[in-house]
Scaffold this active site. Structure first.
Site, PDB file in Angstrom:
ATOM      1  N   ALA A 240       5.014  -1.953  -1.083  1.00 59.65           N
ATOM      2  CA  ALA A 240       6.201  -2.405  -1.818  1.00 59.65           C
ATOM      3  C   ALA A 240       7.518  -2.140  -1.098  1.00 59.65           C
ATOM      4  O   ALA A 240       8.575  -2.418  -1.659  1.00 59.65           O
ATOM      5  CB  ALA A 240       6.259  -1.826  -3.230  1.00 59.65           C
ATOM      6  N   ALA A 241       7.488  -1.637   0.137  1.00 57.13           N
ATOM      7  CA  ALA A 241       8.766  -1.448   0.845  1.00 57.13           C
ATOM      8  C   ALA A 241       9.476  -2.798   0.978  1.00 57.13           C
ATOM      9  O   ALA A 241      10.704  -2.894   0.803  1.00 57.13           O
ATOM     10  CB  ALA A 241       8.524  -0.828   2.220  1.00 57.13           C
ATOM     11  N   GLY A 242       8.700  -3.846   1.250  1.00 48.85           N
ATOM     12  CA  GLY A 242       9.290  -5.186   1.339  1.00 48.85           C
ATOM     13  C   GLY A 242       9.879  -5.612  -0.001  1.00 48.85           C
ATOM     14  O   GLY A 242      10.943  -6.237  -0.059  1.00 48.85           O
ATOM     15  N   ASP A 243       9.200  -5.264  -1.092  1.00 50.19           N
ATOM     16  CA  ASP A 243       9.712  -5.622  -2.420  1.00 50.19           C
ATOM     17  C   ASP A 243      11.019  -4.888  -2.714  1.00 50.19           C
ATOM     18  O   ASP A 243      11.960  -5.457  -3.270  1.00 50.19           O
ATOM     19  CB  ASP A 243       8.688  -5.248  -3.500  1.00 50.19           C
ATOM     20  CG  ASP A 243       7.399  -6.019  -3.348  1.00 50.19           C
ATOM     21  OD1 ASP A 243       7.422  -7.096  -2.740  1.00 50.19           O
ATOM     22  OD2 ASP A 243       6.365  -5.521  -3.831  1.00 50.19           O
TER      23      ASP A 243
HETATM   24  O1  RIB Z   1       4.060  -5.742  -2.437  1.00 48.79           O
HETATM   25  C1  RIB Z   1       3.241  -4.807  -3.095  1.00 48.79           C
HETATM   26  C2  RIB Z   1       2.584  -5.459  -4.264  1.00 48.79           C
HETATM   27  O2  RIB Z   1       1.746  -6.486  -3.791  1.00 48.79           O
HETATM   28  C3  RIB Z   1       1.691  -4.519  -5.042  1.00 48.79           C
HETATM   29  O3  RIB Z   1       2.378  -3.928  -6.120  1.00 48.79           O
HETATM   30  C4  RIB Z   1       0.540  -5.422  -5.481  1.00 48.79           C
HETATM   31  O4  RIB Z   1       0.579  -5.674  -6.845  1.00 48.79           O
HETATM   32  C5  RIB Z   1       0.700  -6.707  -4.692  1.00 48.79           C
HETATM   33  O5  RIB Z   1       1.068  -7.722  -5.494  1.00 48.79           O
END
Ligand code: RIB
Length: 291
Positions: A240-243
């Site tokens: 999730a660093a990208g998120d």
């Molecule tokens: O980017 C990380 C996310 O990718 C995780 O939370 C997982 O759910 C996937 O969708």
């Protein structure tokens, strides 16, 4: 406070720490296992909210399958979830995530309800947000129903991009793998980053931000390229660093910053998130960033 609409996925993550990431055909031991709420859409919405944006969310889940947990999450984070479509059949998205000792991960996602989000639902709930953040973990028809001045597209996970979506995108944020899948160019030198950015700009995309993991990001604004380095941290889990980067960047742009001005804070926010386990569980708050 910036206004942002996030259209994206809700995915429940089972995160297993493994002694090392397996090779094909290999079995490795799990050292710990936990379940977290996640999904690229939810992660990015929470990151944007924690960076100070007022966030509205559109997505889909299966009624009764982690429905109340996501409702509680959105309420706690101050995110409006009136746009969450509840399906009566199927399942909420779920993912299996393996995290190795160096914090690198492998993820397999079953998108479930996320791929049932309809274009009609998006059209009737999107309102008139000028700035929208979306990913590819949701249905084509939902993505193609988007209508806004500035669409930020995080092209993850990589899959066939719905025809016409790149042409409607204002800012795109591929990682290294996604960049080479989209353009055929490995972004491993500044020159290669520029060539890849120009290939994406040929779709009419104004701003290209290529995320380079621990090396930071490369930004092309149509006139010049710029490398924004990432601070050095002890990474535990890069999930999730990208998120976190995408959510923070969208929030900062929504608050009036130019893309390049927003990069140092967005990169630092993402780096901080790698120091904790989990996706949503690792997202920092804005005051952790500021001295
Ligand atoms: O980017 C990380 C996310 O990718 C995780 O939370 C997982 O759910 C996937 O969708």
């Amino acid at each position: 406070m910036s206004q942002l609409l996030v259209v994206g996925s809700l995915v429940v993550d089972t995160v297993a720490k493994v002694e090392r990431l397996p090779r094909p055909g290999e079995t490795v031991f799990v050292t710990s296992r936990e379940q977290f709420l996640g999904g690229k859409g939810a992660n990015q919405a929470v990151a944007a909210a924690r960076m100070g944006a007022k966030v509205d969310f559109i997505g889909a889940l299966c009624a009764g399958d982690f429905e109340s947990e996501y409702e509680a999450l959105f309420a706690k984070e101050g995110i409006s979830s009136v746009g969450v479509m509840r399906l009566s059949e199927g399942s909420t998205g779920n993912a299996s995530i393996w995290v190795g000792p160096d914090g690198l991960n492998m993820i397999a996602v079953d998108p479930g309800a996320n791929m049932q989000l309809t274009g009609d639902w998006v059209r009737s709930h999107q309102g008139d947000h000028p700035l929208v953040l979306a990913q590819l973990e949701t249905s084509d028809e939902a993505l193609l129903a988007l209508s806004c001045d500035k669409l930020i597209l995080n092209p993850a996970p990589m899959r066939v991009v719905p025809p016409g979506l790149l042409e409607r995108t204002w800012l795109i944020t591929p990682n290294e793998t996604e960049t080479s899948q989209l353009t055929g160019i490995e972004p491993n030198t500044p020159g290669a980053c520029e060539s890849a950015a120009l290939a994406l700009a040929a779709y009419g995309i104004s701003q290209v931000v290529i995320t380079l993991g621990a090396k930071g990001v490369y930004h092309w604004d149509g006139l010049s390229g710029h490398h924004e380095p990432a601070p050095l941290v002890d990474a535990v889990d890069t999930t999730a660093a990208g998120d976190v980067f995408n959510g923070a960047l969208a929030a900062l742009i929504g608050s009036g910053l130019e893309v390049r001005e927003a990069l140092p804070q967005a990169v630092a926010f993402a780096s901080l998130s790698t120091t904790k386990l989990g996706a949503l569980a690792s997202i920092p708050f804005r005051d952790e960033l500021l001295p």
